[in-house]
Every structure is written in structure tokens, then in C-alpha cells.
Scaffold this motif. Structure first.
Motif, short mmCIF file in Angstrom:
data_model
loop_
_atom_site.label_atom_id
_atom_site.label_comp_id
_atom_site.label_asym_id
_atom_site.label_seq_id
_atom_site.Cartn_x
_atom_site.Cartn_y
_atom_site.Cartn_z
N THR A 99 0.81 -1.23 0.00
CA THR A 99 0.00 0.00 0.00
C THR A 99 0.83 1.27 0.00
O THR A 99 0.29 2.35 -0.24
CB THR A 99 -0.93 0.04 1.25
OG1 THR A 99 -0.11 0.17 2.43
CG2 THR A 99 -1.75 -1.23 1.35
N GLY A 100 2.12 1.16 0.28
CA GLY A 100 2.96 2.36 0.40
C GLY A 100 2.83 3.04 1.74
O GLY A 100 3.53 4.01 2.02
N ALA A 101 1.94 2.55 2.62
CA ALA A 101 1.73 3.16 3.93
C ALA A 101 2.81 2.69 4.89
O ALA A 101 3.27 1.55 4.83
CB ALA A 101 0.35 2.79 4.48
N ALA A 102 3.23 3.58 5.79
CA ALA A 102 4.24 3.24 6.79
C ALA A 102 3.89 3.91 8.10
O ALA A 102 3.45 5.07 8.12
CB ALA A 102 5.62 3.69 6.33
N ASP A 103 4.04 3.16 9.21
CA ASP A 103 3.89 3.75 10.53
C ASP A 103 5.02 3.24 11.41
O ASP A 103 5.99 2.66 10.92
CB ASP A 103 2.50 3.45 11.12
CG ASP A 103 2.24 1.96 11.31
OD1 ASP A 103 3.20 1.16 11.24
OD2 ASP A 103 1.08 1.58 11.54
N VAL A 104 4.91 3.44 12.71
CA VAL A 104 6.01 3.08 13.62
C VAL A 104 6.31 1.58 13.56
O VAL A 104 7.45 1.15 13.74
CB VAL A 104 5.70 3.51 15.06
CG1 VAL A 104 5.61 5.02 15.15
CG2 VAL A 104 4.40 2.89 15.57
N ARG A 105 5.30 0.76 13.26
CA ARG A 105 5.52 -0.69 13.21
C ARG A 105 6.29 -1.10 11.96
O ARG A 105 6.92 -2.16 11.94
CB ARG A 105 4.17 -1.41 13.29
CG ARG A 105 3.45 -1.18 14.62
CD ARG A 105 2.00 -1.60 14.59
NE ARG A 105 1.25 -0.87 13.58
CZ ARG A 105 -0.04 -1.03 13.35
NH1 ARG A 105 -0.73 -1.92 14.07
NH2 ARG A 105 -0.66 -0.34 12.43
N SER A 106 6.28 -0.23 10.93
CA SER A 106 7.12 -0.48 9.76
C SER A 106 8.59 -0.31 10.12
O SER A 106 9.45 -1.05 9.64
CB SER A 106 6.74 0.49 8.63
OG SER A 106 5.35 0.43 8.36
N ASP A 107 8.89 0.68 10.97
CA ASP A 107 10.26 0.85 11.47
C ASP A 107 10.67 -0.35 12.31
O ASP A 107 11.83 -0.80 12.25
CB ASP A 107 10.37 2.11 12.32
CG ASP A 107 10.41 3.38 11.47
OD1 ASP A 107 10.50 3.28 10.24
OD2 ASP A 107 10.35 4.48 12.05
N VAL A 108 9.74 -0.89 13.11
CA VAL A 108 10.04 -2.08 13.93
C VAL A 108 10.41 -3.25 13.02
O VAL A 108 11.35 -3.99 13.29
CB VAL A 108 8.83 -2.42 14.84
CG1 VAL A 108 9.01 -3.79 15.49
CG2 VAL A 108 8.66 -1.35 15.91
N TYR A 109 9.66 -3.45 11.92
CA TYR A 109 9.94 -4.53 10.98
C TYR A 109 11.36 -4.38 10.42
O TYR A 109 12.14 -5.34 10.40
CB TYR A 109 8.92 -4.50 9.83
CG TYR A 109 9.07 -5.63 8.84
CD1 TYR A 109 8.34 -6.82 8.99
CD2 TYR A 109 9.92 -5.53 7.74
CE1 TYR A 109 8.47 -7.86 8.07
CE2 TYR A 109 10.06 -6.56 6.82
CZ TYR A 109 9.33 -7.73 6.99
OH TYR A 109 9.47 -8.75 6.10
N ALA A 110 11.71 -3.16 9.99
CA ALA A 110 13.04 -2.93 9.42
C ALA A 110 14.12 -3.19 10.47
O ALA A 110 15.19 -3.73 10.14
CB ALA A 110 13.13 -1.50 8.89
#
Length: 634
Positions: free
Chosen positions: A191-202
Motif C-alpha cells: 500500500t505504500g503506507a508506513a507507521d512506527v511498526r514499519s520501522d520495527v519490521y526494518a
């Protein structure tokens, strides 16, 4: 060929402030230079955006906004942003210069890292991300290239907000994904969406790479890697490197769950789990050297504290003297006596050593979220109490303003730390002073902790003269303590200028304002039936209902005799007349242009309503010689 010397920016003075010394690195979105801030005489890192981005107005607007947000983010593990600016075609960011290497450089040099060392890098990275998440920011491009390792072992995270600024560019409107594909969360791909949990994944992918020396997915194309992020489960690091502890497998699995809701809520939550894992990992089996320093982490970062080397007590076996060697009488063995004394002293010193309290260093908690600071201090073995909050212009509400004892103080483990939270800037509500006298308003504003600015008088027939109409800022607004408040006081009615106005119009207008009008006719050379004097004078402050005297030139004088005076008939015949048009109700500028086109001169006087003609003299449809003056009141 030296690429630095070929770079056209090297040697240039940007914005009259930053002299570029050399090029440090070049990436896909920007080039980083070493520069000297000639104004503050300090070395900085200057990140200059590539021309394709600098020419995009939407990127520049978003870039400026993100730079301001990042500049407010103060954390020891975040590269500080000092300044942002543009110089013609150059868009740049001035940042803290961090000498050292990137985490990518270290991985290339050393390969995979031991589990404890990997966590000792990840913990400050997560602390930096956690501070950003607490401030409402998302990094969006967490990867080893954006983690700097200083020469003295500190960890710094860079490029907060840059990916978000790039999302505003034309380059992203054709379906280009922003981020680095090897560290992208599934939702960023789909979706192109990113939130704080996207940083956690990285961060979970980066931990995987630290302990295994490689990323979990590879493929012939970036899209094949992206597909695996969306559809595959990240394998356990121990499946590639068997000696990776199960605690690391668990931490990676939690952080890289495909569904965002199944990951830690933010980087702070992952930080707590990483600190716990670090504590539970077995230490090195090689005994430490005497007075060795052991690195102990808590949820706010890393703190070094001395751990005593284990004490060893030698037990001397009891020795029996053979009967054949016994002699009559007591003959002390002085060697044994001395040895026994030494052992007594050694045992005593050992007991004294272990009886000494363990000393620890108070961590730096100032500027951290209050709840996070409490948990960090408690995890480090301190007791915590919260003091009453204190207002601060420099520290946002909910952050720690100060601690007692202060940071870096050596205290006994278990000591109570008092945290003083910031209540944020103190704001005062502007009091209601409407209807008060000026002195009363000054006193009330001062009692509220504010300062009186300028006092202005305004014509106002609704508010009694010398009473307050309003303030600026207005009543009810919240302002900084000590701020200046301007007061607007009623001047009541301001006597309008009706000189030269026809008698009837002047009397009607003044009566409509509430004045008691008295008209006095006198013989005068002025145009008949026009006002030649007024009392009170024009622009005087007067009360509503006050008496007003207007003096007019006598109306019975024959107009043509007045107009022509003693001139003979031949002179009158030569005079050219024009009909004065009706311009009442028209815009003043339009009326003025119309009259001047007919050969009249125009004088404009102000009554209060700006822009529209209310009265005129001579009256409409009067004949007047060309070149005579028509007076307009607006």
C-alpha cells in the motif's frame, strides 16, 4: 582522478555561511559534504539534495517541514539537525558531523556479529527510533547505511524524515516505492503506507542481518524480494547460523511478523524486549580481568558500571604433627602463626569488600518521556519518585525536566531518583477588560502576569468614552507569561469635519449621530447656505448627545450675485459653466474621475465610511464654472 576536486560544490560558500571542504559520500538522493560553518566556526555535515529533487517544489516544501520536525528531536542516539536552507539551485541540510563508519561498513569488514554485540548496537538504535515514535515521527528507511558508529563507540541514527519528504515528489507519483527493498515491511510494499511498526519490521531485519551476515531474502530483481516480504515468513536466524541464541530468534520473529498488529507496538516496546534479551544472554566464559568494565543496558541506552572481579579465598588444609615429632613443652611454629594471621586478614578484607555497597551511575534521563524514564531508571536498579511538575519554555510537557541526583552522579544501587516532569510552557489567559477604564484594565492585565503594550484610542459611539473596547490578543487567548497586551480605548464620538457642507445635509448628518445641532446664519463671502465654522472643532473627542453649533453663510443671498460678484455682464457671458452631476453613493475614485473629466477640481473629506460618497457640495444638478471645486464627503 580525485572526485572531490571535480565536484563543483567543493570550495563554494553556501548561503553565505557554509564553506564546503570535501565530499564524504554520495547516495541515491543526496550527497554528503564536510563543511565549515563560518558563522559559528564549527565543522558540520552538509547533506545536499540531488538536483532532480531540489527542482521539485512539493519536495522542497515537505523537506523544509520535515527538517523543522527533526531539528526538535533531541536524543543522544540521533544525529542532530542544525539548519536547513536553499541557495539558488541547492537544497541542503546542516547536521552534526559524526566521524566514524556506517554499520554497513562494519558488516563488510567483519561479517556477522555475536548476539550480545548485535544487541548492543540495536539497543541505542531502538532508543533513537523510540524517541522519534514518541514525538510522532516515522523514519521509513531503517537500514545499516543510516546507522553511524562513532570512533568512540557511540551509535547514531541519521536521515529521519527524508523518506517522508520524498513521498511528496513527482518521482513517487508513478508508483515508485520509497525505502530500501530489503528492509521494507509488507504494508509498505502493498500500500505504500508506513507507521512506527514499519520501522520495527526494518529493525528486525537489521538484527537478522547483524547476527547472520546477510539479509533474509535475496532475488534476481527487487520485486522478487518485495514479493517474499509480503508472502513469506522471515526465517529464524539460527536456521542459517546454528549458534544464534533462541532469544534472538524470538525477537526477530516478533519484530518481522507480517501483520503489523502482531509486532511490538513501537520501537520503545521492542527496545524493552531487546534489553531483556541482552540481560538473559550468557556472558563470555573467559573470566574478566581485574577491575574489568561490564556494559549494562537499560531501556534508555547503555550505561557502563564497574563490576568487581570474583574474590578467591584459599582454604589451608589442617596439618597434624606426627607423634614422633612432638616435643615436650610448647614450641610455636612461627611460619604457621604468620600464615594464619595473613589468612585472617585476607578473610576480613574479603568480607569488608563484599560488604561495600554497589555504586552505579545515574543515567541521563532529561528530555525523555516521563513513563519511559521511570521504567529505565527502575530497570537500572533505582527507586523512582515523581516530583511536582514545573513549567518550562524549552521542554515539552510530559518530558523529564531534571533529576535529583543529576545525571552521571555516582550513587549506591537502589538509591531513589526524583524525576521532575515538565509542564511545558506556561500560558496565561488574557483577562476580560472590556468596559473598564484604562487604569483598571492595566491593573487586571498586570495581576494576570502580563504586560501592557500600547494603548490606542478609537472612535466608537457604542462604547462609552475612555472605556476599553477590546484587547490584542483578544480575551480568552492563551499567551506566554509576561506577553504584551495592547489595549484599545473608546474615544467616543470624534467630531466630523462638516466645513463647506450644505447646511441641511450637515444638520441632518450631525443629528443622525446623536448631536444636538444648532444652526447660526451669518453674512459671509462663502457660498450661501454652506458651513463656514463648527464648534466643537473637527476631530475633537465628544460625547454622544453633545450640543454642536454650525455657522453657515446666509442663505438669502442671491446665488448668481454671489457667484459673479461685481463683474460686468460681458465677463459673466464669457464664463463657461458645467452641470455638477450627482455622485452620492458612488465610489470616491469613480466620482472624482467623473468630476475632473467635466473640468472641476475635487476635494475629498473623510467622515468615517471610507470609499463611498455620502455628501457633495455643490448639490447635484447645480451649475458651476469650470475649474471651481466640488467637495466630496466619504
Amino acid at each position: 582522478m580525485d572526485t572531490t576536486t571535480a565536484d563543483p560544490l567543493v570550495g563554494r560558500l553556501l548561503d553565505g555561511r557554509y564553506r564546503i571542504e570535501s565530499r564524504i559520500a554520495r547516495g541515491g538522493m543526496a550527497t554528503v559534504y564536510l563543511a565549515l560553518d563560518v558563522r559559528l566556526d564549527r565543522t558540520v555535515a552538509l547533506k545536499v539534495m540531488h538536483r532532480s529533487l531540489a527542482e521539485d517544489p512539493s519536495f522542497v516544501r515537505r523537506f523544509i517541514g520535515e527538517a523543522k520536525s527533526v531539528a526538535r528531536l533531541s536524543h543522544p542516539n540521533v544525529v542532530h539537525v542544525f539548519d536547513q536552507g536553499t541557495d539558488n539551485d541547492v537544497v541542503y541540510l546542516s547536521m552534526e558531523y559524526v566521524p566514524g563508519k556506517t554499520l554497513r561498513d562494519i558488516l563488510r569488514e567483519r561479517g556477522r556479529l555475536p548476539a550480545r554485540e548485535a544487541l548492543e548496537i540495536m539497543i541505542p538504535v531502538l532508543a533513537a527510533l523510540g524517541a522519534a515514535h514518541q514525538a510522532g515521527m516515522v523514519h521509513r528507511d531503517v537500514k545499516p547505511e543510516n546507522v553511524l558508529m562513532t570512533d568512540d563507540g557511540r551509535v547514531k541514527v541519521v536521515d529521519f524524515g527524508l523518506a517522508r519528504a520524498i513521498e511528496a515528489t513527482n518521482q513517487t507519483r508513478t508508483g515508485v516505492m520509497i525505502g530500501t527493498i530489503g528492509y521494507m515491511a509488507p504494508e509498505q510494499v502493498t500500500t505504500g503506507a508506513a507507521d512506527v511498526r514499519s520501522d520495527v519490521y526494518a529493525a528486525g531485519i537489521m538484527l537478522f542481518e547483524l547476527v547472520t551476515g546477510q539479509q533474509p531474502y535475496d532475488g534476481a530483481t527487487p520485486m522478487s524480494v518485495a514479493y517474499r516480504h509480503v508472502h513469506d515468513t522471515v526465517p529464524a536466524p539460527s536456521s542459517l547460523v546454528p549458534d544464534v541464541p533462541p532469544l534472538i530468534d524470538t525477537l526477530v520473529a516478533q519484530a518481522t511478523a507480517r501483520e503489523p498488529d502482531q509486532r511490538p507496538a513501537d520501537a520503545t516496546a521492542m527496545l524493552v524486549a531487546a534489553v531483556d534479551a541482552h540481560r538473559m544472554l550468557p556472558r563470555l566464559t573467559t573470566p574478566p580481568a581485574p577491575h574489568a568494565q561490564t556494559q549494562v543496558f537499560n531501556a534508555s541506552g547503555a550505561t557502563s558500571m564497574p563490576q568487581p572481579a570474583p574474590a578467591h579465598t584459599m582454604i589451608q588444609p589442617r596439618t597434624e604433627v606426627p607423634p614422633s615429632r612432638r616435643r615436650a613443652g610448647f614450641k610455636p611454629n612461627w611460619f604457621l602463626v604468620v600464615l594464619a594471621g595473613v589468612m585472617v586478614v585476607a578473610v576480613g578484607l574479603t568480607g569488608w569488600y563484599f560488604a561495600q555497597p554497589e555504586m552505579v551511575t545515574v543515567p541521563d534521563l532529561v528530555g525523555k518521556n516521563l513513563a519511559l524514564a521511570k521504567s529505565s531508571a527502575a530497570a537500572a536498579g533505582f527507586k523512582v519518585q515523581e516530583a511536582d511538575g514545573v513549567n518550562s519554555e524549552k521542554m515539552a510537557a510530559g518530558l523529564v525536566l531534571s533529576t535529583e541526583p543529576a545525571a552521571t552522579t555516582e550513587v549506591e544501587k537502589g538509591t531513589t531518583i526524583t524525576l521532575v516532569p515538565s509542564l511545558g510552557p506556561k500560558r496565561v489567559i488574557v483577562p476580560n477588560t472590556e468596559g473598564m477604564t484604562g487604569d483598571q484594565a492595566r491593573a487586571k492585565i498586570a495581576d494576570a502576569g502580563l504586560t501592557v503594550g500600547v494603548v490606542k484610542r478609537l472612535a466608537n459611539q457604542e462604547v462609552e468614552r475612555d472605556k476599553v473596547i477590546r484587547t490584542s490578543p483578544q480575551v480568552g487567548e492563551k499567551v506566554r507569561e509576561g506577553a504584551k497586551i495592547d489595549i484599545y480605548v473608546s474615544a467616543g464620538l470624534v467630531m466630523p469635519d462638516v466645513n463647506s457642507m450644505p447646511k441641511d445635509e450637515a444638520a441632518q448628518y450631525l443629528g443622525g449621530l446623536g448631536f444636538q445641532v444648532q444652526v447660526n446664519e451669518v453674512d459671509d463671502d462663502a457660498e450661501p447656505c454652506t458651513v463656514i465654522a463648527q464648534t466643537p472643532k473637527a476631530k475633537s473627542e465628544v460625547d454622544k448627545g453633545a450640543p454642536v453649533m454650525v455657522t453657515v453663510a446666509r442663505c438669502q443671498t442671491d446665488f448668481w450675485d454671489w457667484l459673479n460678484g461685481d463683474r460686468d455682464d460681458e465677463a459673466r457671458d464669457d464664463q463657461q459653466f458645467a452641470l455638477v452631476p450627482a455622485v452620492i453613493g458612488k465610489e470616491v475614485k469613480d466620482a472624482k474621475a467623473e468630476l475632473e473629466a467635466l473640468g472641476f477640481k475635487v476635494a475629498v473629506r473623510r467622515l468615517g465610511n471610507r470609499g463611498v460618497v455620502q455628501f457633495q457640495r455643490p448639490l447635484p444638478n447645480s451649475e458651476r464654472p469650470q475649474g471651481s471645486t466640488v467637495v466630496l464627503w466619504q
